[in-house]
Design a protein around this motif. Sequence first.
Motif, PDB file in Angstrom:
ATOM      1  N   SER A 592       0.888  -1.048   0.212  1.00 49.79           N
ATOM      2  CA  SER A 592       0.043   0.047  -0.063  1.00 49.79           C
ATOM      3  C   SER A 592       0.918   1.293  -0.101  1.00 49.79           C
ATOM      4  CB  SER A 592      -0.953   0.145   1.175  1.00 49.79           C
ATOM      5  OG  SER A 592      -0.207  -0.039   2.421  1.00 49.79           O
ATOM      6  N   MET A 593       2.141   1.179   0.528  1.00 53.71           N
ATOM      7  CA  MET A 593       2.947   2.412   0.542  1.00 53.71           C
ATOM      8  C   MET A 593       3.665   2.313  -0.934  1.00 53.71           C
ATOM      9  SD  MET A 593       2.936   3.363   3.611  1.00 53.71           S
ATOM     10  CE  MET A 593       4.451   4.627   3.640  1.00 53.71           C
ATOM     11  N   GLU A 594       3.861   1.542  -1.762  1.00 53.16           N
ATOM     12  CA  GLU A 594       4.505   1.671  -2.900  1.00 53.16           C
ATOM     13  C   GLU A 594       3.375   1.692  -4.122  1.00 53.16           C
ATOM     14  OE1 GLU A 594       7.609   2.046  -3.821  1.00 53.16           O
ATOM     15  OE2 GLU A 594       8.509   1.599  -1.701  1.00 53.16           O
ATOM     16  N   LYS A 595       2.368   1.180  -3.508  1.00 50.97           N
ATOM     17  CA  LYS A 595       0.893   1.139  -4.476  1.00 50.97           C
ATOM     18  C   LYS A 595       1.134   0.309  -5.745  1.00 50.97           C
ATOM     19  CE  LYS A 595      -0.990   5.750  -3.115  1.00 50.97           C
ATOM     20  NZ  LYS A 595      -1.664   6.890  -3.323  1.00 50.97           N
ATOM     21  N   ASN A 596       1.923  -0.598  -5.435  1.00 51.59           N
ATOM     22  CA  ASN A 596       2.640  -1.620  -6.382  1.00 51.59           C
ATOM     23  C   ASN A 596       2.701  -3.078  -5.672  1.00 51.59           C
ATOM     24  OD1 ASN A 596       3.169  -2.648  -8.900  1.00 51.59           O
ATOM     25  ND2 ASN A 596       4.946  -0.967  -9.315  1.00 51.59           N
ATOM     26  N   TRP A 597       2.773  -3.890  -6.798  1.00 54.22           N
ATOM     27  CA  TRP A 597       3.082  -5.536  -6.353  1.00 54.22           C
ATOM     28  C   TRP A 597       4.619  -5.603  -6.051  1.00 54.22           C
ATOM     29  CZ3 TRP A 597      -0.152  -9.789  -5.315  1.00 54.22           C
ATOM     30  CH2 TRP A 597      -1.555  -9.586  -5.611  1.00 54.22           C
ATOM     31  N   CYS A 598       4.951  -5.951  -4.978  1.00 52.64           N
ATOM     32  CA  CYS A 598       6.482  -6.315  -4.618  1.00 52.64           C
ATOM     33  C   CYS A 598       6.621  -7.702  -4.191  1.00 52.64           C
ATOM     34  CB  CYS A 598       6.778  -5.287  -3.526  1.00 52.64           C
ATOM     35  SG  CYS A 598       6.274  -3.445  -3.979  1.00 52.64           S
ATOM     36  N   LEU A 599       7.852  -7.815  -4.218  1.00 53.72           N
ATOM     37  CA  LEU A 599       8.604  -9.270  -3.836  1.00 53.72           C
ATOM     38  C   LEU A 599       8.827  -9.056  -2.346  1.00 53.72           C
ATOM     39  CD1 LEU A 599       9.660 -12.161  -4.234  1.00 53.72           C
ATOM     40  CD2 LEU A 599      11.781 -11.286  -4.744  1.00 53.72           C
ATOM     41  N   LYS A 600       8.031  -9.956  -1.403  1.00 51.86           N
ATOM     42  CA  LYS A 600       8.095 -10.102   0.047  1.00 51.86           C
ATOM     43  C   LYS A 600       8.960 -11.108   0.649  1.00 51.86           C
ATOM     44  CE  LYS A 600       5.113  -6.508   0.642  1.00 51.86           C
ATOM     45  NZ  LYS A 600       5.465  -5.241   1.210  1.00 51.86           N
ATOM     46  N   LYS A 601       8.956 -12.059   0.097  1.00 46.39           N
ATOM     47  CA  LYS A 601       9.571 -13.083   0.667  1.00 46.39           C
ATOM     48  C   LYS A 601      10.220 -14.075  -0.339  1.00 46.39           C
ATOM     49  CE  LYS A 601       6.860 -13.269   5.061  1.00 46.39           C
ATOM     50  NZ  LYS A 601       6.124 -14.132   6.036  1.00 46.39           N
ATOM     51  N   LEU A 602      11.315 -14.896  -0.108  1.00 47.83           N
ATOM     52  CA  LEU A 602      12.284 -15.520  -0.712  1.00 47.83           C
ATOM     53  C   LEU A 602      12.600 -16.890  -0.044  1.00 47.83           C
ATOM     54  CD1 LEU A 602      13.559 -15.908  -3.724  1.00 47.83           C
ATOM     55  CD2 LEU A 602      15.467 -14.460  -2.580  1.00 47.83           C
ATOM     56  N   LEU A 603      12.378 -17.870  -0.684  1.00 43.80           N
ATOM     57  CA  LEU A 603      12.706 -19.339  -0.573  1.00 43.80           C
ATOM     58  C   LEU A 603      13.731 -19.592  -1.734  1.00 43.80           C
ATOM     59  CD1 LEU A 603      12.932 -21.613   1.330  1.00 43.80           C
ATOM     60  CD2 LEU A 603      11.176 -22.668   0.130  1.00 43.80           C
ATOM     61  N   ILE A 604      15.335 -19.552  -1.404  1.00 42.23           N
ATOM     62  CA  ILE A 604      16.156 -19.784  -2.414  1.00 42.23           C
ATOM     63  C   ILE A 604      16.033 -21.318  -2.672  1.00 42.23           C
ATOM     64  CG2 ILE A 604      18.454 -20.246  -2.972  1.00 42.23           C
ATOM     65  CD1 ILE A 604      19.014 -17.785  -0.901  1.00 42.23           C
ATOM     66  N   PRO A 605      16.482 -21.741  -3.935  1.00 38.19           N
ATOM     67  CA  PRO A 605      16.072 -23.317  -4.407  1.00 38.19           C
ATOM     68  C   PRO A 605      17.205 -24.063  -3.610  1.00 38.19           C
ATOM     69  CG  PRO A 605      15.985 -21.786  -6.080  1.00 38.19           C
ATOM     70  CD  PRO A 605      16.224 -21.122  -5.107  1.00 38.19           C
ATOM     71  N   ASN A 606      16.714 -25.065  -3.105  1.00 39.11           N
ATOM     72  CA  ASN A 606      17.384 -26.031  -2.365  1.00 39.11           C
ATOM     73  C   ASN A 606      17.463 -27.479  -2.948  1.00 39.11           C
ATOM     74  OD1 ASN A 606      14.985 -26.454  -1.421  1.00 39.11           O
ATOM     75  ND2 ASN A 606      15.460 -26.568   0.804  1.00 39.11           N
ATOM     76  N   PHE A 607      16.816 -27.748  -3.874  1.00 39.38           N
ATOM     77  CA  PHE A 607      16.825 -29.179  -4.705  1.00 39.38           C
ATOM     78  C   PHE A 607      17.872 -29.272  -5.500  1.00 39.38           C
ATOM     79  CE2 PHE A 607      13.071 -30.549  -2.679  1.00 39.38           C
ATOM     80  CZ  PHE A 607      12.215 -29.465  -2.516  1.00 39.38           C
ATOM     81  N   THR A 608      18.576 -30.197  -5.670  1.00 42.03           N
ATOM     82  CA  THR A 608      19.627 -30.626  -6.747  1.00 42.03           C
ATOM     83  C   THR A 608      19.005 -31.075  -7.948  1.00 42.03           C
ATOM     84  OG1 THR A 608      19.685 -32.853  -5.761  1.00 42.03           O
ATOM     85  CG2 THR A 608      21.083 -31.049  -4.613  1.00 42.03           C
ATOM     86  N   ASN A 609      17.817 -31.361  -8.017  1.00 46.56           N
ATOM     87  CA  ASN A 609      17.179 -31.973  -9.311  1.00 46.56           C
ATOM     88  C   ASN A 609      16.222 -30.992  -9.704  1.00 46.56           C
ATOM     89  OD1 ASN A 609      15.391 -32.699  -7.130  1.00 46.56           O
ATOM     90  ND2 ASN A 609      14.545 -34.071  -8.408  1.00 46.56           N
ATOM     91  N   PHE A 610      15.746 -31.148 -10.911  1.00 49.37           N
ATOM     92  CA  PHE A 610      14.710 -30.276 -11.468  1.00 49.37           C
ATOM     93  C   PHE A 610      13.355 -31.044 -11.612  1.00 49.37           C
ATOM     94  CE2 PHE A 610      18.662 -28.185 -12.759  1.00 49.37           C
ATOM     95  CZ  PHE A 610      18.345 -26.737 -12.657  1.00 49.37           C
ATOM     96  N   SER A 611      12.287 -30.450 -11.677  1.00 53.92           N
ATOM     97  CA  SER A 611      11.139 -31.041 -11.697  1.00 53.92           C
ATOM     98  C   SER A 611       9.992 -30.253 -12.206  1.00 53.92           C
ATOM     99  CB  SER A 611      10.678 -31.780 -10.463  1.00 53.92           C
ATOM    100  OG  SER A 611       9.360 -32.463 -10.729  1.00 53.92           O
ATOM    101  N   ASN A 612       9.257 -30.600 -12.972  1.00 52.09           N
ATOM    102  CA  ASN A 612       7.961 -29.722 -13.528  1.00 52.09           C
ATOM    103  C   ASN A 612       6.437 -30.284 -12.653  1.00 52.09           C
ATOM    104  OD1 ASN A 612       9.156 -27.973 -15.257  1.00 52.09           O
ATOM    105  ND2 ASN A 612       9.173 -29.689 -16.833  1.00 52.09           N
ATOM    106  N   SER A 613       6.780 -31.098 -11.804  1.00 55.35           N
ATOM    107  CA  SER A 613       5.690 -31.490 -10.957  1.00 55.35           C
ATOM    108  C   SER A 613       5.781 -30.778  -9.559  1.00 55.35           C
ATOM    109  CB  SER A 613       5.796 -32.946 -10.760  1.00 55.35           C
ATOM    110  OG  SER A 613       5.661 -33.891 -11.713  1.00 55.35           O
ATOM    111  N   VAL A 614       5.304 -29.531  -9.584  1.00 54.30           N
ATOM    112  CA  VAL A 614       5.310 -28.652  -8.477  1.00 54.30           C
ATOM    113  C   VAL A 614       3.821 -28.321  -8.132  1.00 54.30           C
ATOM    114  CG1 VAL A 614       6.234 -26.443  -7.475  1.00 54.30           C
ATOM    115  CG2 VAL A 614       7.465 -27.747  -9.264  1.00 54.30           C
ATOM    116  N   SER A 615       3.225 -28.543  -6.937  1.00 53.59           N
ATOM    117  CA  SER A 615       2.068 -28.191  -6.408  1.00 53.59           C
ATOM    118  C   SER A 615       2.130 -27.450  -5.000  1.00 53.59           C
ATOM    119  CB  SER A 615       1.344 -29.502  -6.004  1.00 53.59           C
ATOM    120  OG  SER A 615       1.328 -30.379  -7.271  1.00 53.59           O
TER     121      SER A 615
END
Length: 929
Positions: A592-615
Amino acid sequence: MTQMSSITQKYQLSVVSGGRPILPGINNATSCQKNISVLVHDQQGIIVPFNNQIRIYSLETRQCIKTLKYANSPVLSTIFDNKKLSQKIYIVGIMLGDITVKDENLRQKEKLITIFTNFGQVIVLNYKGKLIDSPKLYQLELDSEKDESLLKVFDNGKELKIMTTLSSNGSLFDYKLSSLKFPEISTSSLTETVKLTESEIFTNIVLSAWSKDENVFTLLYKDINDNNQRHILVQSIFSKSMKKDIALESVLHVSQNTKNNQNVNSRFVSTMAIDNSASQLALGFASGVISIINLSDLQNRLLKWHIDSVLSLCFTDDGSYLLSGGWEKVLLFWQLSTNTQQFLPRLNGVVVDIQNEGKFYTLSLQMTENQSSSDYELIVLNSADLTSKLSVTGPLPIFNSPIRDTTHPTSVIKSNTQINVSKKKHKRKLLKSARQDFTTIIEMNPQTKQLYIPHLSTLQTFDFYKNEQTCLQFLTDGMNNTMGKVREELSIRDPEVQNIKITNDGNWLISYEVDFPPEDLMSSKDISHILKFWTHDETDPNQWVLRTKVLNPHGRSTPITNIKVAPISVDNGVGCITTDNNGGMKYWAFDSMEKNWCLKKLLIPNFTNFSNSVSLGWSRDGSLIFHGFDDKLQIIDFDNFKRVDLNINDTDNNDLTMTGEFTMDSEIQAVKMIGEKNLIIATKTSLNVIDLLLGKIINGFDLYPYVNGVYKNGHLDRLISCDDKSEKMAIVINEQVKDTNGKNTLDYKSHIIIFNSDLTQQLDAFTHDEYISWISWNHDTDFIFVDIQSRFGIVGTTVNTEMADEANREDILDGIANNNINNTNSINNNNTNNNSSIIEPSSEQTTSTSDSYLNKLKELSRKKTNININGEPKSSELNGDAMEIEEEIISGNRKSDKGINMNSFTNMFENIQNVPMETLFDSVMKALS
């Protein structure tokens, strides 16, 4: 209690709306006239056939004023829903009045209509009143051995003639012109058979067309007596006043007669038209050239503007103008006396048909960008000023794979091979394909109940209850926004919307699109991923205005695999989580201060493999996030955006570790939170429910024969939905129909199963006659779904009187193996005794919405310290039957008829490092007993 009320409520299934407009001529490549819609007698409305109904629209209000649903009439439903036939039945003609009556004054054109089907059924309906139970029905006597099919009915007020097609060699047909006479005295039988009087047969037809007044027809055919050379036949329908046979080569222009391969498209006729006076014949060629032939002296002239195949031609009533359309999405007006042109550009689709209806022009457009199905839009224009009077279309879903009825118009572009695939090749491909994934993406606005359907670069807003499109808006920047694509431009891919979400307040739209660079460049593989946030336009609430645009939100060339909207308890629901295929997770919210959408939180990738099965799943209080990646499920604490991992020591100094991770038997396809403590996990092989307070799987079913290898990763999520109010779950299982020899066909049926929150009871089960592509809770009491015919259905406890109920079948779970894990009652037992009591959890099991899930999990972990190693509790915190059932679930002693699958031993190995070998052996024996 909501769970108790779920048993007493009875669901019903009804197909209530949706459907797509049909163009019968599309099913016959030799017919130049595709559309059969007709104006009513006062020209204030238009009658449009759909694949599931007939709709009458007002040209003044632009709204549907009458609907004739096939399912509401026993006669119509029997005719049009007959799946035992090898070919599909559809309407090929609509005529005003009862044409079975000889007297013109008794035809009642202001009330009755007569419809004709390709199988020869003739049905008289009252389109202004209610559907009569037994409409007048005739059956034309057609030759079934030669696959005779009705194409067109001609009426001059005194006599009826019909044109039928007979199967021939290749793509050609034989035509038969016959006289039709209905009996003057009707018999008492429901269906009367009418014999035809054959007039003439025409062989090896390539194309056919007829004049607007239906007095003259023209055929392009191959003459076997002239070395299969192409000829043009122009002949009167009701008299012998005119019959002219012309060799096509004799009227072609000099440049079109060259035999080299570069001009082969200039000799390929794609469409044709003839005027009412039978003095002018227009031929459209695949090269884009139009040839106007004067039939009196066979002189011709060329009209050049189109740069791809001419798909539609139409003369005005007086023959002074010619209308043409094609791949350019432009309607052209040719003034034949001066050869000058006028244009109507920026149409929504390729112009495949043009009809002159007096003071109106009716255009049929096809959205050819959608390769998965054939979507049409019907536009009615005022011929005086070319203003739009009406736009008719159905839902426009994009299916993951092309469906069986997909047909695209002819194009000379060789690079776009999908356009030129024949129907037979497409059907063979579908039969051989192991993956029959026809799912689609649709989002419902929780507040307005409108449906948002992404259609490649556009977004369709569809009103489910009014059954009409309210808006079609471009969400991406591409060539289709301003003009149609032709020639090599067809190979350029516009940006495509891959996913959309609506916030719980209904005020924000979140879209994810992929931008494809041009081919044959060094940067051709640099695909851009774009995340956009939209808000409502203040002047037009149906339009969205872009507020924030994020380019490559998860890094360069990293796709967004899933989007989950925040619950109301988190930032008032104005937020979302996005994930990638490397295990990364980001939380976005409106500042509401920026009156825009902003990135608030981040979880760094910690998996060693790739997958498109994400839920993704989210608890109601917003404290926990459930992240399914490949075959692992992690529980994330939203406050610190870290995995939940609790280490607790009991009184015997035994380390009890409660990890926030579950390893499933295969890739996770869907994660659904239902109620306060149950988490539904669907994998490629099974459907499971995890009790978060117990931290273990308490129930499951084997889905391997139905979903393994069929759906693309994550697409099973589109076929599972949960009712947050009554805590019920609906799942769709699609089944390919087999023939008598046990071989797969192109027909499908689907099963919708309603469960309670922990899958211990089947509340209802239904069978639908078509493949279901999507199902969702409507934020009220019902579930809605869409099938591959673009028909909308509803599974609910309250059904409107106009909704046609389908049969409720209780036996569809007979073929589903019940692998019940620690289940109190098997599904089959619950089917026979739906009144069995439901044991309410104790106060310690009940979770309030105000308490944190994380605190409850910690409390439950502390409670587990009072359990001995053999599973017996040290203290009796639970009372009565509830304590006994809880005790049996924890110890694994619960007796039930259960099968063994990969889930049977999942919980056993969670803490294997702390379990002695004797206890492990005892646990294995209990699982097998």
